[in-house]
Design a protein around this motif. Structure first.
Motif, PDB file in Angstrom:
ATOM      1  N   SER A  24       0.847  -1.192   0.000  1.00  0.00           N
ATOM      2  CA  SER A  24       0.000   0.000   0.000  1.00  0.00           C
ATOM      3  C   SER A  24       0.879   1.237   0.000  1.00  0.00           C
ATOM      4  N   SER A  25       0.235   2.384   0.040  1.00  0.00           N
ATOM      5  CA  SER A  25       0.977   3.649   0.041  1.00  0.00           C
ATOM      6  C   SER A  25       1.887   3.755   1.259  1.00  0.00           C
ATOM      7  N   GLU A  26       1.545   3.070   2.324  1.00  0.00           N
ATOM      8  CA  GLU A  26       2.341   3.146   3.547  1.00  0.00           C
ATOM      9  C   GLU A  26       3.637   2.327   3.468  1.00  0.00           C
ATOM     10  N   ASP A  27       3.766   1.493   2.433  1.00  0.00           N
ATOM     11  CA  ASP A  27       4.971   0.687   2.258  1.00  0.00           C
ATOM     12  C   ASP A  27       6.032   1.400   1.427  1.00  0.00           C
ATOM     13  N   ALA A  28       5.690   2.562   0.874  1.00  0.00           N
ATOM     14  CA  ALA A  28       6.592   3.218  -0.069  1.00  0.00           C
ATOM     15  C   ALA A  28       6.629   4.715   0.185  1.00  0.00           C
ATOM     16  N   GLU A  29       7.770   5.303  -0.134  1.00  0.00           N
ATOM     17  CA  GLU A  29       7.921   6.748   0.060  1.00  0.00           C
ATOM     18  C   GLU A  29       7.077   7.523  -0.936  1.00  0.00           C
ATOM     19  N   ARG A  30       7.018   7.019  -2.168  1.00  0.00           N
ATOM     20  CA  ARG A  30       6.271   7.705  -3.234  1.00  0.00           C
ATOM     21  C   ARG A  30       5.243   6.757  -3.837  1.00  0.00           C
ATOM     22  N   SER A  31       4.082   7.291  -4.183  1.00  0.00           N
ATOM     23  CA  SER A  31       3.051   6.479  -4.815  1.00  0.00           C
ATOM     24  C   SER A  31       3.231   6.494  -6.326  1.00  0.00           C
ATOM     25  N   LYS A  32       2.414   5.730  -7.029  1.00  0.00           N
ATOM     26  CA  LYS A  32       2.439   5.705  -8.490  1.00  0.00           C
ATOM     27  C   LYS A  32       2.197   7.124  -9.035  1.00  0.00           C
ATOM     28  N   PRO A  33       2.871   7.487 -10.111  1.00  0.00           N
ATOM     29  CA  PRO A  33       3.614   6.683 -11.078  1.00  0.00           C
ATOM     30  C   PRO A  33       5.066   6.399 -10.713  1.00  0.00           C
ATOM     31  N   ALA A  34       5.522   6.722  -9.497  1.00  0.00           N
ATOM     32  CA  ALA A  34       6.839   6.264  -9.053  1.00  0.00           C
ATOM     33  C   ALA A  34       6.801   4.745  -8.897  1.00  0.00           C
ATOM     34  N   PRO A  35       7.917   4.067  -9.046  1.00  0.00           N
ATOM     35  CA  PRO A  35       7.922   2.596  -9.037  1.00  0.00           C
ATOM     36  C   PRO A  35       7.921   1.965  -7.655  1.00  0.00           C
ATOM     37  N   ASP A  36       7.985   2.769  -6.601  1.00  0.00           N
ATOM     38  CA  ASP A  36       8.250   2.260  -5.253  1.00  0.00           C
ATOM     39  C   ASP A  36       7.317   1.122  -4.832  1.00  0.00           C
ATOM     40  N   ILE A  37       6.009   1.296  -5.059  1.00  0.00           N
ATOM     41  CA  ILE A  37       5.036   0.316  -4.573  1.00  0.00           C
ATOM     42  C   ILE A  37       5.230  -1.030  -5.263  1.00  0.00           C
ATOM     43  N   PHE A  38       5.509  -1.005  -6.573  1.00  0.00           N
ATOM     44  CA  PHE A  38       5.774  -2.253  -7.282  1.00  0.00           C
ATOM     45  C   PHE A  38       7.097  -2.868  -6.849  1.00  0.00           C
ATOM     46  N   GLN A  39       8.089  -2.048  -6.582  1.00  0.00           N
ATOM     47  CA  GLN A  39       9.381  -2.565  -6.142  1.00  0.00           C
ATOM     48  C   GLN A  39       9.256  -3.278  -4.799  1.00  0.00           C
ATOM     49  N   VAL A  40       8.447  -2.721  -3.902  1.00  0.00           N
ATOM     50  CA  VAL A  40       8.223  -3.376  -2.612  1.00  0.00           C
ATOM     51  C   VAL A  40       7.504  -4.709  -2.811  1.00  0.00           C
ATOM     52  N   ALA A  41       6.527  -4.743  -3.717  1.00  0.00           N
ATOM     53  CA  ALA A  41       5.819  -5.999  -4.000  1.00  0.00           C
ATOM     54  C   ALA A  41       6.777  -7.059  -4.514  1.00  0.00           C
ATOM     55  N   TYR A  48      -0.656   5.492 -15.067  1.00  0.00           N
ATOM     56  CA  TYR A  48       0.265   5.618 -13.937  1.00  0.00           C
ATOM     57  C   TYR A  48       0.725   4.239 -13.450  1.00  0.00           C
ATOM     58  N   ASP A  49      -0.172   3.240 -13.530  1.00  0.00           N
ATOM     59  CA  ASP A  49       0.237   1.869 -13.217  1.00  0.00           C
ATOM     60  C   ASP A  49       1.324   1.410 -14.178  1.00  0.00           C
ATOM     61  N   ALA A  50       1.086   1.633 -15.463  1.00  0.00           N
ATOM     62  CA  ALA A  50       2.041   1.177 -16.473  1.00  0.00           C
ATOM     63  C   ALA A  50       3.377   1.907 -16.345  1.00  0.00           C
ATOM     64  N   GLN A  51       3.319   3.204 -16.062  1.00  0.00           N
ATOM     65  CA  GLN A  51       4.560   3.968 -15.903  1.00  0.00           C
ATOM     66  C   GLN A  51       5.342   3.473 -14.692  1.00  0.00           C
ATOM     67  N   ALA A  52       4.634   3.237 -13.585  1.00  0.00           N
ATOM     68  CA  ALA A  52       5.296   2.764 -12.375  1.00  0.00           C
ATOM     69  C   ALA A  52       5.893   1.378 -12.580  1.00  0.00           C
ATOM     70  N   ALA A  53       5.118   0.481 -13.192  1.00  0.00           N
ATOM     71  CA  ALA A  53       5.604  -0.872 -13.431  1.00  0.00           C
ATOM     72  C   ALA A  53       6.783  -0.864 -14.392  1.00  0.00           C
ATOM     73  N   GLY A  54       6.706  -0.007 -15.412  1.00  0.00           N
ATOM     74  CA  GLY A  54       7.804   0.078 -16.369  1.00  0.00           C
ATOM     75  C   GLY A  54       9.094   0.541 -15.711  1.00  0.00           C
ATOM     76  N   LYS A  55       8.991   1.505 -14.829  1.00  0.00           N
ATOM     77  CA  LYS A  55      10.180   1.977 -14.102  1.00  0.00           C
ATOM     78  C   LYS A  55      10.752   0.890 -13.196  1.00  0.00           C
ATOM     79  N   ALA A  56       9.867  -0.015 -12.746  1.00  0.00           N
ATOM     80  CA  ALA A  56      10.320  -1.128 -11.905  1.00  0.00           C
ATOM     81  C   ALA A  56      10.841  -2.296 -12.738  1.00  0.00           C
ATOM     82  N   GLY A  57      10.672  -2.223 -14.069  1.00  0.00           N
ATOM     83  CA  GLY A  57      11.191  -3.257 -14.949  1.00  0.00           C
ATOM     84  C   GLY A  57      10.193  -4.303 -15.373  1.00  0.00           C
ATOM     85  N   MET A  58       8.889  -4.021 -15.203  1.00  0.00           N
ATOM     86  CA  MET A  58       7.848  -4.992 -15.551  1.00  0.00           C
ATOM     87  C   MET A  58       7.033  -4.547 -16.755  1.00  0.00           C
TER      88      MET A  58
END
Length: 221
Positions: free
Chosen positions: A133-150, A169-179
């Motif tokens: 969730s948002s509490e697991d990451a410093e930045r929310s989507k479109p930053a990759p943090d939430i996907f990286q934690v997953a 924003y999901d696609a941008q975040a996932a793309g930055k995480a490499g997915m």
């Protein structure tokens, strides 16, 4: 096959985007800001840390940004949360993912307490291996943090997972995480905007993705 499917939830598994947009519009109005429903809706999929700067100056954020976001959260829970419903075939889709040998994660910009309620509404709490969730990451989507934690919680590489979401924003975040990301149209964004955001495939919703599962990126590299 991928080892995991990482799902967004708002607008992907549950029908909540318009409700969130209304809550944000009303929150901005309460604090003296003229933001239309359409403007608010275009930003749903981001967390408050990414959404507020679109509409408020730095000075306005410092003055009342936290108060506005807190009011929005309480307002959404009291007025709109009872209206949230699941999209069709969501439990069936997640069971199909698990039956294929993949793990299931949910990575959301929602707060953890909201996410728990959403999982109950969707009827999938017992089908999800990992949540972030948002509490697991410093930045929310479109930053990759939430996907990286997953990915860290799943213990797999980005190349072994596929994201599923309803916003660019999901696609941008996932793309930055490499997915790679599968897009669904049930959140209200256009196919063009999802593909521009980076989606490699787009389906009308969870039911359509389930029907096309064997030909989707969930079943092949």
């Amino acid at each position: 096959m991928p080892q995991a499917a990482i799902f967004d939830i708002d607008g992907t598994l549950i029908d909540s985007v318009d409700l969130h947009a209304s809550a944000w519009q009303e929150a901005f109005a309460k604090f003296g800001h003229d933001v239309t429903f359409e403007q608010a809706r275009s930003q749903i999929g981001k967390g408050g840390d990414q959404l507020l700067p679109v509409f408020l100056s730095d000075a306005e954020q410092a003055d009342h940004g936290e108060e506005l976001e807190a009011w929005r959260g309480k307002h959404f829970k009291s007025r709109y949360l009872p209206m949230v419903r699941s999209f069709s075939a969501v439990p069936d889709l997640l069971r199909r993912v698990r039956d294929s040998g993949m793990k299931v994660a949910v990575a959301s910009s929602a707060k953890q307490d909201e996410l728990e309620v959403y999982l109950d509404i969707a009827g999938v709490k017992d089908l999800v291996d990992v949540t972030t969730s948002s509490e697991d990451a410093e930045r929310s989507k479109p930053a990759p943090d939430i996907f990286q934690v997953a990915l860290q919680k799943l213990g797999i590489a980005a190349s072994d997972a596929v994201a599923i979401g309803d916003t660019p924003y999901d696609a941008q975040a996932a793309g930055k995480a490499g997915m790679h990301t599968i897009g669904v149209l049930c959140g209200g964004f256009t196919e063009a905007s999802l593909r521009e955001g980076g989606c490699v495939a787009v389906y009308p919703g969870p039911g359509a993705l389930l029907a096309c599962f064997d030909a989707s990126p969930l079943a092949k590299r």
